[in-house]
Design an enzyme around this catalytic site. Sequence first.
Site, PDB file in Angstrom:
ATOM      1  N   GLY A  10       1.405  -1.675  -0.067  1.00 46.45           N
ATOM      2  CA  GLY A  10      -0.071  -0.296  -0.117  1.00 46.45           C
ATOM      3  C   GLY A  10       0.206   1.477  -0.187  1.00 46.45           C
ATOM      4  O   GLY A  10       1.896   0.997   0.526  1.00 46.45           O
ATOM      5  N   GLY A 120       6.059  -2.277   3.031  1.00 41.02           N
ATOM      6  CA  GLY A 120       6.118  -3.189   4.636  1.00 41.02           C
ATOM      7  C   GLY A 120       6.836  -4.063   4.709  1.00 41.02           C
ATOM      8  O   GLY A 120       7.446  -4.815   4.523  1.00 41.02           O
ATOM      9  N   GLY A 122       5.632  -6.938   4.436  1.00 44.03           N
ATOM     10  CA  GLY A 122       5.341  -8.344   3.284  1.00 44.03           C
ATOM     11  C   GLY A 122       6.626  -7.836   1.980  1.00 44.03           C
ATOM     12  O   GLY A 122       7.180  -8.832   1.423  1.00 44.03           O
ATOM     13  N   ASP A 145       0.792   2.530   9.422  1.00 44.14           N
ATOM     14  CA  ASP A 145       0.654   1.896  10.567  1.00 44.14           C
ATOM     15  C   ASP A 145       1.722   1.434  11.361  1.00 44.14           C
ATOM     16  O   ASP A 145       1.382   1.551  12.453  1.00 44.14           O
ATOM     17  CB  ASP A 145       0.060   0.358  10.049  1.00 44.14           C
ATOM     18  N   ARG A 293      -3.768   7.877   3.723  1.00 41.76           N
ATOM     19  CA  ARG A 293      -2.973   7.774   3.093  1.00 41.76           C
ATOM     20  C   ARG A 293      -2.646   8.701   1.657  1.00 41.76           C
ATOM     21  O   ARG A 293      -1.570   8.672   1.469  1.00 41.76           O
ATOM     22  CB  ARG A 293      -2.841   6.192   2.604  1.00 41.76           C
TER      23      ARG A 293
HETATM   24  O1  F6P Z   1      -1.371  -0.564   5.801  1.00 42.20           O
HETATM   25  C1  F6P Z   1      -1.303   0.564   5.470  1.00 42.20           C
HETATM   26  C2  F6P Z   1      -3.094   0.193   5.158  1.00 42.20           C
HETATM   27  O2  F6P Z   1      -3.999   1.420   4.777  1.00 42.20           O
HETATM   28  C3  F6P Z   1      -4.747  -1.115   6.440  1.00 42.20           C
HETATM   29  O3  F6P Z   1      -4.075   0.309   7.049  1.00 42.20           O
HETATM   30  C4  F6P Z   1      -5.411  -1.059   5.471  1.00 42.20           C
HETATM   31  O4  F6P Z   1      -5.823  -2.283   6.511  1.00 42.20           O
HETATM   32  C5  F6P Z   1      -4.684  -1.146   4.115  1.00 42.20           C
HETATM   33  O5  F6P Z   1      -3.562  -1.226   4.079  1.00 42.20           O
HETATM   34  C6  F6P Z   1      -6.131  -0.961   3.211  1.00 42.20           C
HETATM   35  O6  F6P Z   1      -4.966  -2.025   2.250  1.00 42.20           O
HETATM   36  P1  F6P Z   1      -6.327  -1.319   0.638  1.00 42.20           P
HETATM   37  O7  F6P Z   1      -4.785  -0.425  -0.089  1.00 42.20           O
HETATM   38  O8  F6P Z   1      -5.336  -2.581   0.489  1.00 42.20           O
HETATM   39  O9  F6P Z   1      -7.276  -1.011   0.782  1.00 42.20           O
END
Ligand code: F6P
Length: 366
Positions: A10, A120, A122, A145, A293
Amino acid sequence: MKILVLTGGGDAPGLNAVIRGVCKRARKESLHSEPWEVYGSIEAFNGVLNEPQEIIKLTGKKTAGIHVKGGTILKTTNKANPIKFPVVQPDGSTQFFDRSDELVKKLKALKFDAIINIGGDGSQKISKTLFDKGLPMIGVPKTIDNDLSATDITFGFQTAVQIATDSFDKLVTTAESHHRVMIMEVMGRDAGWIALHTAIAGGAEICLIPEIPYDINKLVKKIGARYKNGRGFVNIVIAEGAKPKAGSITASAGEKGSEHVRLGGVAYQLSKQLKDAGCQAEIRETVLGHVQRGGTPTAFDRVLASLFGVKAFELALNKQFGRMVAFKNNSITSVSLEEATAEYNFLSKDSYLVQASKGLGISFGD
Ligand code: F6P
């Protein structure tokens, strides 16, 4: 000398500042030693795996001023883990394939002297596997996070907290006008860092985090105590991964191709649980989502990310592969990729942060 940079998982505000930091430091080095060229793989490792490949040269023109921009100029994905690569089958199901050997072969053929993977937990596990298979990997930690234990803080976190706090402040005035309970859901997966920092900054009465399961009856009591003759208001911050005692997380089903279950919607669950447990107040829910984000990084995140970029280049220069840049005890340092991925950074119940929050009157419902 050639470096490859990529962003995986992400996005987080500050990614572009890291990319620019690597490029600027490389250009500086080129002035008094051999020339360094920096390239970017588009959409994490997909830029290398795809045919035709999508690898761009990161010139001064391409990276000028990008530290101010959110997102990543290199694009990203959290659905292209080369070790568990998802492929949708004709019947609609998803099967996973290990494409790491194919990736290693392609990267070796491209003859990069260092590969900087900004991502991150992963992504750093992928870096570790590729390092073990002989590639010159360097990691840079990224996540809003703040859940990586090898670094005291990750860039993107502060920006997310600022965005959540600005939103919280707006909910306080409307909660007060209507004598309502306002529930604001924030991100953070299994860690409550964003939630608790926002709760302290905003002045929440209640903060619910994954590390401390809540007792709904205690919350109803706390809310009741804030209302007298129908007057009062309460602001709650809840982390997306929070759960009641003897309950489970609220998840929208695991997304096709994703290794992770998608979280989200716990604010609505809490609202229902409060009503079922006898809460008389009017309740409204806000799920903040991906707004946390987006946009421009805070000054702190720009500084941290820029320093991470410079440090990542210096690790490459000194051939210190198999390491991840980190911020520890107020200095920029590095840790082995093994250490980087060994532990998850949970918020400890016994931490001063939690104890001080209780001192400020914030209830965790425990
Ligand atoms: O790890 C960052 C994050 O924004 C988490 O806080 C959230 O659960 C997840 O990614 C959301 O992921 P996606 O962008 O795949 O919906």
